[in-house]
Write an enzyme that holds these catalytic residues in place. Sequence first.
Site, PDB file in Angstrom:
ATOM      1  NE  ARG A 122     -13.588   9.598  21.597  1.00 26.56           N
ATOM      2  CZ  ARG A 122     -14.748  10.221  21.414  1.00 26.56           C
ATOM      3  NH1 ARG A 122     -15.217  10.393  20.181  1.00 26.56           N
ATOM      4  NH2 ARG A 122     -15.438  10.676  22.434  1.00 26.56           N
ATOM      5  CD  GLU A 154     -11.402   8.018  24.297  1.00 29.17           C
ATOM      6  OE1 GLU A 154     -10.815   9.084  24.028  1.00 29.17           O
ATOM      7  OE2 GLU A 154     -12.527   7.969  24.799  1.00 29.17           O
ATOM      8  CB  SER A 157     -12.537   8.572  28.749  1.00 33.88           C
ATOM      9  OG  SER A 157     -13.610   9.258  29.347  1.00 33.88           O
TER      10      SER A 157
END
Length: 340
Positions: free
Chosen positions: A156, A323, A227
């Site tokens: 990520r 995130e 998420s």
Amino acid sequence: MKTKIFNTFSISVKAKKIISVYSEIELLQSWQKASAKDPVLFLGSGSNTLFLENYQGTIILNRIKGFHVKENNFFWNIHVCSGELWHNIVTICVNKGISGLENLSWIPGYTGAAPIQNIGAYGVEFKQVCSYVDFIFLETGEKVRLSSQECNFGYRKSIFNSSKKFFNYAIVAIGLKLKKKWKACLNYTDLSFLEKEYVSPKKIYNKIFYIRKEKIPNPVYFGNAGSFFKNPLISSKQAKKILKNYPKAPCFKQLNGNVKFSAGWIIEACGLKGYKLGKAAVYHKQASIIINTGSATGYEIAYLAKYIFCIVKKNFSIQLEPEVKFISKIGEIKASKIIS
């Protein structure tokens, strides 16, 4: 007059001005003009963004289109402009018989965002299919191409969100390199039961649709960004301690020796599945997702994220990392300033 900002959290926020651009020249000129007097934010579909309050600047929506395929005996080489919806590109490829992107299907957002966070799902990451990334340094207008290796992709993250060098820039295109000798990636639990002998990219694509439909709420009904937290990477020593108490905890060993745990499982193990704070809640079907149950503010979502962060840290000594990007009235801020 302020303009309402579309975002999948369904937070009611506005910006001073919103501009859509359809070419690299228009993008560069719009940024240079707007940045002379206001903060400027590039936004795709608002699918991975939490607005804490009204934005006191200009938002530029990148809508630069383009999709070109070249092939040889071994690869499909695809050039995609950053204003294309990512899922549309995956769908086009699957329908054309171009394999390799099917595990990354149904991910919301625009193509330009894919390399920034090195998007990933169901056992595949963007870095595995990326050939290059084209971007513009906005202050000088210089256009640069980085190879996949030069992008320093990690879990990520990439050079675009981890280097101070990349401050005023805009991604304008990406290159994809897809192998013609296809091998199904069925490592993810929900895909593992598919029979390798009969599986196809289209079957994986369709299966992921049903998985996501079941696990991720429709933003039309419950605002969300999928998420909220990254799956944490922890040391093998710490992992052993957790597995001693929770032997069936879903985890995955990494090449560097660390172990990746499911953020959703950890949050659920803390008893937070379905937990509510004001109009914000942990989704009752998937604990890694925070939802807007009605008219939550950005700060309500953030306060729930902070509560989750604190409980997980207390129970597991793990610091979850969002995130989602946090946006204040003047631009992106570090999530750690809000939740830790």
